[in-house]
Design an enzyme around this catalytic site. Structure first.
Site, short mmCIF file in Angstrom:
data_model
loop_
_atom_site.label_atom_id
_atom_site.label_comp_id
_atom_site.label_asym_id
_atom_site.label_seq_id
_atom_site.Cartn_x
_atom_site.Cartn_y
_atom_site.Cartn_z
CD GLU A 82 -2.87 -1.21 0.13
OE1 GLU A 82 -2.92 -0.27 -0.69
OE2 GLU A 82 -3.55 -2.23 0.02
N GLY A 83 0.40 2.26 -0.73
CA GLY A 83 1.16 3.50 -0.88
C GLY A 83 0.91 4.50 0.25
CG PHE A 84 2.72 8.87 1.72
CD1 PHE A 84 3.51 8.68 2.84
CD2 PHE A 84 2.14 10.12 1.52
CE1 PHE A 84 3.73 9.70 3.75
CE2 PHE A 84 2.35 11.15 2.43
CZ PHE A 84 3.14 10.94 3.55
CG ASN A 85 -1.31 10.12 -0.66
OD1 ASN A 85 -1.37 11.05 0.14
ND2 ASN A 85 -0.42 10.08 -1.65
CG HIS A 94 -2.47 13.38 -9.18
ND1 HIS A 94 -3.09 12.27 -8.68
CD2 HIS A 94 -1.14 13.05 -9.29
CE1 HIS A 94 -2.19 11.31 -8.49
NE2 HIS A 94 -1.01 11.75 -8.86
NE ARG A 129 -0.53 6.78 -8.48
CZ ARG A 129 0.27 5.73 -8.67
NH1 ARG A 129 1.07 5.67 -9.72
NH2 ARG A 129 0.26 4.73 -7.80
CB THR A 132 -5.19 7.20 -2.08
OG1 THR A 132 -3.90 6.72 -2.43
CG2 THR A 132 -6.14 6.03 -1.97
C1 GFB Z 1 -3.90 0.91 -7.18
C2 GFB Z 1 -3.20 1.42 -5.95
O1 GFB Z 1 -2.81 2.75 -6.17
C3 GFB Z 1 -2.14 3.40 -5.15
O2 GFB Z 1 -1.64 4.65 -5.60
P1 GFB Z 1 -2.43 6.01 -5.44
O3 GFB Z 1 -3.76 5.70 -4.87
O4 GFB Z 1 -2.38 6.79 -6.69
O5 GFB Z 1 -1.67 6.92 -4.38
P2 GFB Z 1 -0.33 6.75 -3.64
O6 GFB Z 1 -0.31 5.49 -2.94
O7 GFB Z 1 -0.02 7.92 -2.84
O8 GFB Z 1 0.71 6.74 -4.85
C4 GFB Z 1 1.86 6.05 -4.74
C5 GFB Z 1 3.07 6.97 -4.76
O9 GFB Z 1 3.36 7.33 -6.09
C6 GFB Z 1 4.00 8.59 -6.11
N1 GFB Z 1 3.18 9.54 -6.84
C7 GFB Z 1 1.94 9.39 -7.32
N2 GFB Z 1 1.54 10.50 -7.97
C8 GFB Z 1 2.57 11.38 -7.89
C9 GFB Z 1 2.77 12.72 -8.34
O10 GFB Z 1 1.92 13.34 -8.97
N3 GFB Z 1 3.97 13.29 -8.07
C10 GFB Z 1 4.94 12.65 -7.38
N4 GFB Z 1 6.07 13.29 -7.11
N5 GFB Z 1 4.79 11.39 -6.93
C11 GFB Z 1 3.62 10.77 -7.18
C12 GFB Z 1 4.10 9.04 -4.65
O11 GFB Z 1 5.33 8.65 -4.11
C13 GFB Z 1 2.97 8.26 -3.99
O12 GFB Z 1 3.14 8.13 -2.63
C14 GFB Z 1 -0.96 2.60 -4.70
O13 GFB Z 1 -0.42 3.12 -3.53
C15 GFB Z 1 -1.33 1.17 -4.38
O14 GFB Z 1 -0.16 0.46 -4.09
C16 GFB Z 1 -2.03 0.54 -5.54
O15 GFB Z 1 -1.10 0.40 -6.62
#
Ligand code: GFB
Length: 413
Positions: free
Chosen positions: A38-41, A273, A275, A372
């Site tokens: 799981e990612g940061f958000n 944003h 992605r 997220t």
């Molecule tokens: C489907 C799911 O989606 C989830 O991603 P999702 O919700 O977009 O949201 P996050 O979990 O935050 O995205 C994963 C990571 O990708 C990088 N990232 C994404 N968008 C950006 C951006 O616009 N700029 C920068 N600098 N970094 C970005 C950032 O490190 C973030 O913590 C995943 O965490 C899960 O593992 C799974 O894959």
């Protein structure tokens, strides 16, 4: 801030926390951890479920027979989307969040502060009770969801160490099949004499109530580290000609002093944003191609009479250049390029946050479907007081604006 020395406890022999956590005998400790991919958000959302639970434990007089609890914040280690220069890295929450602000809502401590609370003459930390939360398999098969919990056989192999510390372990690990709200875990605390609990796969427990007043209080307490805000502010001023006074985006220093409003204007730029990265593979039918994204961005810039777009993205440079060549010279495409010290100090996580902040302060925001990362920007804009129409928008996969809108979760005070 933290010192790297404090990241790894040095202990001599093993005892349980129950026996030897002698510095603060009135406290018990709740740890939680999350499914590794799981990612940061999403992790930020899981934090809220546990912070709200701890907030309730702290304020609920009916549970006065319970001990006082501290919520131990799990370091940011081995996040799938981040590159770490040193492995294992245990990044504390203070690098990304204002801890004092979090504490105004819930009794949180950093992991290294827990090590300080612990008697450092001991070699190993044994967490008294570890519960690995897991879903009831049959509920997904039958589609019949009811609130319940029971100790059952584990669906996955049990881990020996926790939080990537090879001296944090437990002799008492059980798997708890669970379907319900996070604060229902209180019954686990009530039936135990333990002083330290770890809930692994914490994401299995649901929000007590999504989107109510308490949810938003907790969310508002999650202010980012002040320096990250300063970096984003300077960038907005210098590159996007935006400032809080003109843009009506001034917030009080303390989130508890915020008041309901909808008068934020935002800087004269469109925030996007976009992605890409793993979404290009896993969600190819839901996210636009670069050309389709360009069409929507151009149309919106025309409609809003803006000439700048700030793009937060994890796209490779060739995709950003492709987008830039489509938009320029009529429109400026701005991305955030970090200075070396920022990248070194705050790493990938900090850069992502700075980009999120910049999007939060835009006149109008368009996010990526079911990301997220985008959801957290939408929440931030609710806190800042933007009109909802300027926030709950997504890029459609086909280049038109005809796809469904994201769910609208308005702030409640
Ligand atoms: C489907 C799911 O989606 C989830 O991603 P999702 O919700 O977009 O949201 P996050 O979990 O935050 O995205 C994963 C990571 O990708 C990088 N990232 C994404 N968008 C950006 C951006 O616009 N700029 C920068 N600098 N970094 C970005 C950032 O490190 C973030 O913590 C995943 O965490 C899960 O593992 C799974 O894959």
């Amino acid at each position: 801030m933290y010192s790297s020395k404090k990241q790894r406890p040095v202990f001599v022999y093993s005892v349980t926390i129950y026996d030897k956590l002698i510095k603060f005998p009135c406290f018990s400790y709740i740890f939680y951890d999350i499914n590794p991919p799981e990612g940061f958000n999403l992790r930020r959302d899981v934090y809220m479920r546990y912070a709200i639970w701890l907030h309730k434990l702290q304020t609920n007089k009916n549970d006065s027979n319970l001990k006082k609890f501290k919520l131990v914040l799990p370091p940011w280690s081995h996040l799938y989307h981040w590159k770490y220069s040193e492995i294992p890295e245990h990044i504390p929450w203070a690098l990304y969040f204002d801890i004092e602000s979090l504490k105004r809502f819930a009794p949180v401590i950093e992991m290294y502060q827990f090590f300080d609370d612990y008697d450092v003459t001991y070699k190993k930390i044994e967490i008294d009770d570890v519960y690995i939360l897991q879903h009831y398999q049959d509920m997904f098969e039958t589609g019949k969801f009811e609130e319940k919990m029971s100790i059952e056989d584990c669906n996955e192999p049990i881990r020996v160490n926790y939080f990537y510390y090879n001296n944090i372990t437990s002799n008492n690990v059980r798997c708890l099949s669970f379907h319900g709200y996070t604060s229902q875990l209180t019954s686990v605390l009530k039936n135990s004499t333990a002083r330290s609990f770890l809930f692994d796969h914490a994401e299995v427990a649901l929000h007590d109530m999504f989107g109510d007043k308490l949810y938003w209080k907790c969310r508002r307490s999650m202010r980012f580290n002040k320096e990250l805000h300063e970096i984003a502010k300077k960038f907005r001023e210098q590159e996007l000609d935006a400032n809080d006074k003109n843009d009506m985006t001034i917030l009080p220093d303390d989130w508890r002093k915020e008041i309901p409003r909808r008068n934020a204007i935002g800087g004269s730029y469109l925030g996007i944003h976009l992605r890409r990265a793993d979404f290009v593979r896993s969600r190819s039918k839901e996210i636009p191609t670069i050309e389709n994204a360009f069409k929507q961005i151009k149309n919106k810039l025309e409609e809003l009479k803006l000439d700048k777009v700030f793009v937060a993205t994890d796209a490779p440079i060739n995709e950003i250049n492709e987008m830039r060549s489509l938009l320029e010279p009529k429109y400026a495409l701005v991305t955030y390029k970090s200075e070396d010290w920022v990248k070194e100090k705050y790493k990938d996580g900090g850069i992502a946050i700075i980009e999120q902040i910049i999007c939060s302060y835009a006149r109008y925001f368009i996010g990526t479907y079911e990301s997220t990362y985008s959801f957290r920007i939408q929440e931030e804009r609710e806190i800042l007081g933007f009109p909802a129409e300027s926030t709950f928008n997504r890029l459609c996969y086909d280049g038109t604006e005809s796809c469904s809108k994201p769910s609208i979760w308005k702030i409640v005070y």
